[in-house]
Design an enzyme around this catalytic site. Structure first.
Site, PDB file in Angstrom:
ATOM      1  N   GLU A  73      40.213  76.943 -55.405  1.00 52.97           N
ATOM      2  CA  GLU A  73      38.991  76.710 -55.569  1.00 52.97           C
ATOM      3  C   GLU A  73      38.072  77.386 -54.344  1.00 52.97           C
ATOM      4  OE1 GLU A  73      37.931  72.761 -57.192  1.00 52.97           O
ATOM      5  OE2 GLU A  73      36.166  72.845 -56.126  1.00 52.97           O
ATOM      6  N   ASP A 115      34.290  76.865 -53.062  1.00 51.66           N
ATOM      7  CA  ASP A 115      32.865  76.114 -53.451  1.00 51.66           C
ATOM      8  C   ASP A 115      31.897  76.315 -52.435  1.00 51.66           C
ATOM      9  OD1 ASP A 115      34.581  74.652 -55.101  1.00 51.66           O
ATOM     10  OD2 ASP A 115      34.882  72.965 -53.545  1.00 51.66           O
ATOM     11  N   GLU A 125      28.286  74.033 -52.658  1.00 51.73           N
ATOM     12  CA  GLU A 125      27.577  72.999 -53.476  1.00 51.73           C
ATOM     13  C   GLU A 125      26.275  72.878 -52.431  1.00 51.73           C
ATOM     14  OE1 GLU A 125      31.265  69.985 -55.213  1.00 51.73           O
ATOM     15  OE2 GLU A 125      30.465  69.734 -53.260  1.00 51.73           O
ATOM     16  N   HIS A 184      27.057  72.953 -48.704  1.00 52.69           N
ATOM     17  CA  HIS A 184      28.550  72.522 -48.397  1.00 52.69           C
ATOM     18  C   HIS A 184      29.346  73.659 -48.904  1.00 52.69           C
ATOM     19  CE1 HIS A 184      31.674  69.347 -48.529  1.00 52.69           C
ATOM     20  NE2 HIS A 184      31.831  70.121 -49.509  1.00 52.69           N
ATOM     21  N   ASP A 207      25.660  58.502 -54.886  1.00 49.26           N
ATOM     22  CA  ASP A 207      26.619  57.501 -54.225  1.00 49.26           C
ATOM     23  C   ASP A 207      26.942  58.298 -52.825  1.00 49.26           C
ATOM     24  OD1 ASP A 207      27.839  59.222 -55.932  1.00 49.26           O
ATOM     25  OD2 ASP A 207      29.524  58.070 -56.083  1.00 49.26           O
ATOM     26  N   TRP A 208      26.738  59.640 -52.784  1.00 40.54           N
ATOM     27  CA  TRP A 208      27.285  60.210 -51.484  1.00 40.54           C
ATOM     28  C   TRP A 208      26.500  61.532 -51.067  1.00 40.54           C
ATOM     29  CZ3 TRP A 208      28.739  65.420 -51.816  1.00 40.54           C
ATOM     30  CH2 TRP A 208      28.893  66.064 -53.107  1.00 40.54           C
ATOM     31  N   ARG A 213      39.246  63.656 -37.043  1.00 36.60           N
ATOM     32  CA  ARG A 213      39.888  63.873 -38.561  1.00 36.60           C
ATOM     33  C   ARG A 213      41.126  64.449 -38.169  1.00 36.60           C
ATOM     34  NH1 ARG A 213      36.839  67.309 -43.176  1.00 36.60           N
ATOM     35  NH2 ARG A 213      38.688  66.838 -44.689  1.00 36.60           N
TER      36      ARG A 213
END
Ligand SMILES: *[C@@H]1O[C@H](CO)[C@@H](O)[C@H](O)[C@H]1NC(C)=O
Length: 275
Positions: free
Chosen positions: A102, A104, A106, A119, A201-202, A265
């Site tokens: 994929e 992306d 966004e 994003h 929600d995010w 991370r």
């Protein structure tokens, strides 16, 4: 007479095929399928424009009929205006199946006057975790802007109005390395997908700002979808020094997240293609 007319045409065909591309300026009526959300997705102006809407019940989306293995895709998008907090407009390439690839874009909405987040991510064999995020240097809701993906056999270039914002390279094999499992989409054909949905929600400030349904329906518009495919896989396409400078300008001024720099991370060091 026939010869005279045929020669230049043949020459043109040869020129075209030896280098890039078959450019297909799409008509939404012929080239995409509305995949969900029923009448919330509308094709207008004889196939020249497509609008996606989101209401309290559902969003909607479409996908290209054609599949591509390496391509240059352009789409002009005008994002949801006003208070778009909680909404996400997605525009991406994806293959199918559990080990899908994929690429992306966004667009995460925001309160009026607050910046959208653009994003980006790259999945290979079902695995993502390659996020970079940006603010834009213009208001993406006032007019159409061109969002492009140039996907070749060795790199992916994300661009906005011709300005490269991200280059994702297939990393070189290291000396003695046998593992051939690089994080790079290289063998599965992809379709183009686009959708508008609720992700309050995010999406906005990490989920703090919710969708204001009194402002629904939310509308994002699409036009001038272009897909160019290539026999030579565009392998020769690289950034020139002017584009390289623009990329640095975007990274210095508009990039707000880069997985390669996220030491929390990746305490052991970022993935190998970051080097
Ligand atoms: C929305 O605006 C806030 C405040 O300026 C900002 O922190 C945030 O990154 C913006 N974008 C999103 C999608 O939350």
């Amino acid at each position: 007479m026939l010869m005279d007319m045929g020669t230049p045409l043949l020459f043109l065909l040869l020129l075209t095929s030896s280098r890039l591309l078959v450019t297909v300026s799409a008509n939404f009526n012929n080239d995409v399928d509305i995949t969900w959300g029923n009448e919330r997705a509308k094709i207008l102006d004889n196939g020249q424009q497509l609008q996606l809407t989101l209401d309290r019940t559902s969003g909607c989306g479409f996908q290209s009929k054609a599949e591509y293995l390496f391509a240059k895709i352009d789409m002009q998008i005008k994002l949801v205006p006003g208070n778009s907090a909680g909404t996400v407009t997605a525009y991406y390439l994806s293959s199918q199946g559990p080990k899908h690839d994929e690429i992306d874009f966004e667009f995460l909405g925001n309160l009026s006057g607050d910046p959208y987040i653009m994003h980006t991510n790259v999945f290979a064999q079902g695995l993502g975790n390659r996020e970079q995020q940006f603010y834009l240097w213009f208001d993406p809701t006032l007019d159409f802007h061109t969002y492009s993906v140039l996907w070749t056999s060795n790199q992916i270039i994300f661009s906005v109005d011709g300005t490269p914002v991200r280059v994702f390279k297939k990393r070189e094999k290291e000396l003695g390395e046998v593992d051939n499992n690089y994080h790079y989409p290289k063998s599965q054909a992809m379709r183009i997908y686009s959708s508008l949905w609720n992700a309050d929600d995010w999406a906005t400030r990490g989920g703090l700002v919710k969708t204001d349904w009194s402002k629904a329906p939310f509308v994002a518009s699409f036009r001038n979808f272009n897909a160019a495919i290539s026999s030579s896989n565009f392998a020769e396409e690289a950034l020139d020094s002017n584009q390289e400078q623009k990329l640095q300008w975007v990274r210095n001024n508009y990039m707000i997240y880069d997985y390669c720099a996220d030491t929390k991370r990746f305490p052991q060091g970022p993935p190998p293609e970051c080097k």
